[in-house]
Each structure stands twice: as structure tokens, then as C-alpha cells.
Motif scaffolding. Structure first.
Motif, short mmCIF file in Angstrom:
data_model
loop_
_atom_site.label_atom_id
_atom_site.label_comp_id
_atom_site.label_asym_id
_atom_site.label_seq_id
_atom_site.Cartn_x
_atom_site.Cartn_y
_atom_site.Cartn_z
N ALA A 201 78.16 39.23 82.59
CA ALA A 201 77.54 37.92 82.84
C ALA A 201 76.06 37.94 82.50
O ALA A 201 75.36 38.92 82.77
CB ALA A 201 77.71 37.56 84.31
N TRP A 202 75.58 36.86 81.91
CA TRP A 202 74.14 36.72 81.63
C TRP A 202 73.41 36.44 82.93
O TRP A 202 73.95 35.78 83.83
CB TRP A 202 73.91 35.56 80.65
CG TRP A 202 74.27 35.89 79.24
CD1 TRP A 202 75.42 36.47 78.80
CD2 TRP A 202 73.47 35.64 78.08
NE1 TRP A 202 75.40 36.60 77.43
CE2 TRP A 202 74.20 36.09 76.97
CE3 TRP A 202 72.21 35.07 77.86
CZ2 TRP A 202 73.72 36.01 75.66
CZ3 TRP A 202 71.74 34.98 76.56
CH2 TRP A 202 72.48 35.46 75.47
N ALA B 104 72.77 19.95 83.73
CA ALA B 104 73.69 20.85 83.04
C ALA B 104 73.62 22.22 83.73
O ALA B 104 72.55 22.64 84.17
CB ALA B 104 73.30 20.99 81.57
N TYR B 105 74.78 22.86 83.84
CA TYR B 105 74.86 24.16 84.51
C TYR B 105 75.64 25.11 83.61
O TYR B 105 76.86 25.20 83.72
CB TYR B 105 75.56 24.02 85.87
CG TYR B 105 74.89 23.04 86.82
CD1 TYR B 105 73.94 23.48 87.74
CD2 TYR B 105 75.21 21.70 86.79
CE1 TYR B 105 73.33 22.60 88.61
CE2 TYR B 105 74.60 20.81 87.66
CZ TYR B 105 73.66 21.25 88.57
OH TYR B 105 73.06 20.37 89.43
N PRO B 106 74.96 25.77 82.67
CA PRO B 106 75.66 26.67 81.75
C PRO B 106 75.71 28.12 82.26
O PRO B 106 74.70 28.66 82.69
CB PRO B 106 74.81 26.58 80.48
CG PRO B 106 73.43 26.22 80.95
CD PRO B 106 73.54 25.59 82.32
N PHE B 107 76.89 28.73 82.21
CA PHE B 107 77.08 30.13 82.59
C PHE B 107 77.58 30.89 81.36
O PHE B 107 78.55 30.47 80.73
CB PHE B 107 78.14 30.24 83.70
CG PHE B 107 77.71 29.61 85.00
CD1 PHE B 107 77.16 30.39 86.02
CD2 PHE B 107 77.85 28.25 85.22
CE1 PHE B 107 76.78 29.82 87.23
CE2 PHE B 107 77.46 27.68 86.43
CZ PHE B 107 76.92 28.46 87.44
N CYS B 108 76.93 32.01 81.04
CA CYS B 108 77.32 32.76 79.84
C CYS B 108 77.85 34.14 80.18
O CYS B 108 77.42 34.76 81.16
CB CYS B 108 76.12 32.90 78.89
SG CYS B 108 75.64 31.34 78.13
N PHE B 109 78.76 34.61 79.33
CA PHE B 109 79.43 35.91 79.53
C PHE B 109 79.66 36.54 78.16
O PHE B 109 80.00 35.84 77.20
CB PHE B 109 80.79 35.71 80.21
CG PHE B 109 80.71 34.91 81.49
CD1 PHE B 109 80.53 35.53 82.71
CD2 PHE B 109 80.80 33.52 81.45
CE1 PHE B 109 80.44 34.80 83.88
CE2 PHE B 109 80.71 32.76 82.63
CZ PHE B 109 80.54 33.41 83.84
#
Ligand code: NAG
Ligand code: NAG
Ligand code: NAG
Ligand code: NAG
Ligand code: NAG
Ligand code: NAG
Ligand code: CU
Length: 264
Positions: free
Chosen positions: A50-51, A206-211
């Protein structure tokens, strides 16, 4: 000085509450393996796919009232949240397989879509320059029920339709499937929800989740994608959609923002 210290503590606890206010993705599952997500309370972050980001939750807002705040949906923060930094490892997935995201919580009434993008890192994602990532959309879900009452007896009606984002509150689960035809490689998966409930204040959330993911498989497709900062245009209809009107009628169509879905 004691008074001063107390004030600092009060201030800190207010900040911490703000951080915990929305919700995060503490873990995600691929097949039988569950991987940890990013936890802001643990610094430095544990090594995960996860970022990390600098505020704990993935909020990237724009408030017209904070003018001259620029439209932050075109800033670097929209790529993978505020000061988003790549995870130190990668999860592994087979093209065609599903990722299940587990949410800690999500506040009722964040009326908006849930959208998933991917971008090829071309090499390891752990050191990737996020401003060079080109994202293509692999999944999207928007206004699921235009009725003003909830489709689920056990879920309260917001009176403003039932949205993909409501499912995050309803059972704290979302998912995305990696298209089978996608070429194997190192990819960032960007899983995002948005809040349209403050559009009347000219505010988009906006709620961005990066992996990071290593995708295995036999696919050959290399979708082009767009830079993260170019995913959204301020003039898209989604960003002027009125979730509160017209009163006592079903809601109008909602066009999910961003580039068109890539169907692998
Ligand atoms: C994050 O870590 C803290 C400290 O270990 C823990 O108390 C908390 O439950 C974790 N948060 C989530 C959402 O897992
Ligand atoms: C990967 O390669 C493509 C094609 O050359 C390029 O457009 C993209 O910016 C590269 N991505 C990264 C993260 O360097
Ligand atoms: C939408 O919700 C209404 C009200 O609960 C329900 O009657 C209707 O069947 C739902 N429609 C769809 C397409 O789920
Ligand atoms: C969560 O709710 C949605 C909408 O009803 C449903 O499609 C999904 O399967 C549910 N997920 C879980 C894990 O219950
Ligand atoms: C995925 O591919 C990598 C690199 O080719 C390989 O090391 C790994 O074992 C593969 N994993 C799975 C689950 O197939
Ligand atoms: C919206 O903005 C984009 C990018 O700036 C532009 O290409 C497009 O023509 C605009 N569309 C409308 C309807 O104004
Ligand atoms: Cu909010």
C-alpha cells in the motif's frame, strides 16, 4: 506553560480525530492471501504494497470557498493521495483474479462512485515516479439506485439515492477484477471513492488509495492510460451533479467521471 501544553494536546487530538474521520483500507485480499494496507498511526510505515500518504486518510478535496485554492483534482495529490509515496513491496495477482478491499469504516452520506484504475510501472513500482504513471480505468460503479429510499431495509436512507460509495458504509467491502487480457507486469492499482454531497458548495471530494501489484498471466494488452493529473476535467457533468434535486423525484442519470472504462 501548562495551559499552553494542554492546548497543544487538544489541538493534536482534534487533528487525530480528523485523520480518523472517514476511513481507510486496512487490508485487502487476493485469493486466500490478505495483505495489510497503510496505517498512518504506524510511522515509519510497515513494508506493504500500500502507498503511504501524509494525512492518514486519502482525502483530496477542493473547496471553492478556499479560493484561490487551485482545483486539486488536477494536482499531484490526486495521483495517490496527499504526498503519496509508493509501498515498499508488491502484492501478487493473476490476471482475471479479484481484489477485495476491506474498509475500516465509511461515513454514511458520502454520495459518490467507486472507481478503480491501473497504471503500468514499466519496472518496479516501489521506486516509480508517480507523475509518469498513466492510468486506465478497469472498474466503475456509480449511482446504483436513483430512488430516494434505500434499497436495503437494514440501511438508512440518505434520501439522495443509493451510491457505490454507500456500500462502503453498508458492508465495508469493495472489489475490482484485473482484466484477463492485461499483459503481466508491475502495476499500481488506484482504488478511489468520491463524495458528491458538497457540490452545492462547489466542493468535490476524492479519496484515492494506491497499491503495488505484480500481475501474472498470459495477456498481451497494454492499455495507454492518462496521467493521474489528467484523469478529471473540472467541466465534467459529474462535478456539477446536484444530488439534492429535483426534490421528490428520482435522481437524474449520473455519468461516472474520468476516462472511459477499459474493457480488457
Ligand atoms: C493502526 O495501527 C494502530 C496502532 O497499532 C492500531 O491501534 C489501529 O487499530 C490500526 N488501524 C487500523 C485501521 O487498522
Ligand atoms: C511507461 O511507459 C509508457 C510508454 O513508454 C510511458 O508513457 C509511461 O509514462 C511509463 N510509465 C512510467 C511510470 O514511467
Ligand atoms: C431501488 O430502491 C427502491 C426503494 O427501496 C426499490 O423499490 C427498487 O427495487 C430499487 N431498484 C433497484 C433497481 O434496485
Ligand atoms: C456488500 O453489499 C453489496 C451490495 O448489496 C453486495 O453486492 C456485496 O456482495 C456485499 N459484500 C459483502 C462482502 O457482503
Ligand atoms: C508471478 O510471476 C513472477 C515473475 O514471473 C514469478 O516470480 C511468480 O512466482 C509468479 N507468481 C504466481 C503466483 O504465479
Ligand atoms: C472540458 O475540458 C476539457 C479539458 O480542458 C476540454 O478538452 C473539453 O473540450 C471541455 N468540454 C467542455 C464540454 O467544455
Ligand atoms: Cu467527508
Amino acid at each position: 506553560m501548562l495551559f499552553f501544553k494542554i492546548n497543544i494536546l487538544v489541538l493534536l487530538s482534534t487533528v487525530m480525530k480528523y485523520v480518523a474521520a472517514h476511513g481507510t483500507i486496512p487490508s485487502f485480499t487476493v485469493g486466500t492471501i490478505t495483505y495489510p494496507g497503510y496505517n498512518y498511526s504506524i510511522q515509519p510505515p510497515i513494508k506493504t504494497a500500500a502507498w503511504s500518504n501524509s494525512i492518514g486518510e486519502a482525502y483530496v478535496g477542493y473547496k471553492d470557498s478556499e479560493s484561490p485554492t487551485p482545483w486539486r483534482l488536477n494536482s499531484d495529490d490526486i495521483i495517490c493521495a496527499q504526498n503519496g509515496t509508493p509501498g515498499a513491496t508488491s502484492a501478487t495477482i493473476q490476471a482475471g483474479q479479484k481484489i477485495i478491499f476491506h474498509w475500516s469504516t465509511w461515513p454514511i452520506g458520502h454520495l459518490g462512485p467507486v472507481i478503480t484504475y491501473m497504471a503500468n510501472c514499466n519496472a518496479s513500482c516501489q521506486t516509480v515516479d508517480k507523475t509518469k504513471l498513466r492510468f486506465f480505468k478497469i472498474a466503475e460503479s456509480g449511482l446504483l439506485n436513483k430512488s430516494r429510499s434505500s434499497p436495503y431495509p437494514d440501511y438508512p436512507s440518505t434520501g439522495n439515492g443509493f451510491w457505490a460509495g454507500d456500500i462502503l458504509s453498508y458492508n465495508r467491502t469493495s472489489e475490482a477484477t484485473i482484466p484477463k487480457s492485461l499483459a503481466p507486469g508491475n502495476y499500481v492499482v488506484r482504488h478511489e471513492t468520491m463524495g458528491m454531497q458538497h457540490i452545492f458548495l462547489k466542493e468535490i471530494q476524492a479519496y484515492p488509495f494506491c497499491f503495488n501489484f505484480i500481475v501474472n498471466g498470459t495477456g498481451t494488452a497494454h492499455p495507454k492510460g492518462v496521467l493521474g493529473t489528467q484523469l478529471y476535467n473540472k467541466n465534467e457533468s459529474a462535478f456539477s451533479y446536484d444530488v439534492y434535486g429535483p426534490a421528490n423525484q428520482t435522481l437524474p442519470d449520473f455519468k461516472i467521471p474520468g476516462p472511459p472504462l477499459w474493457v480488457g
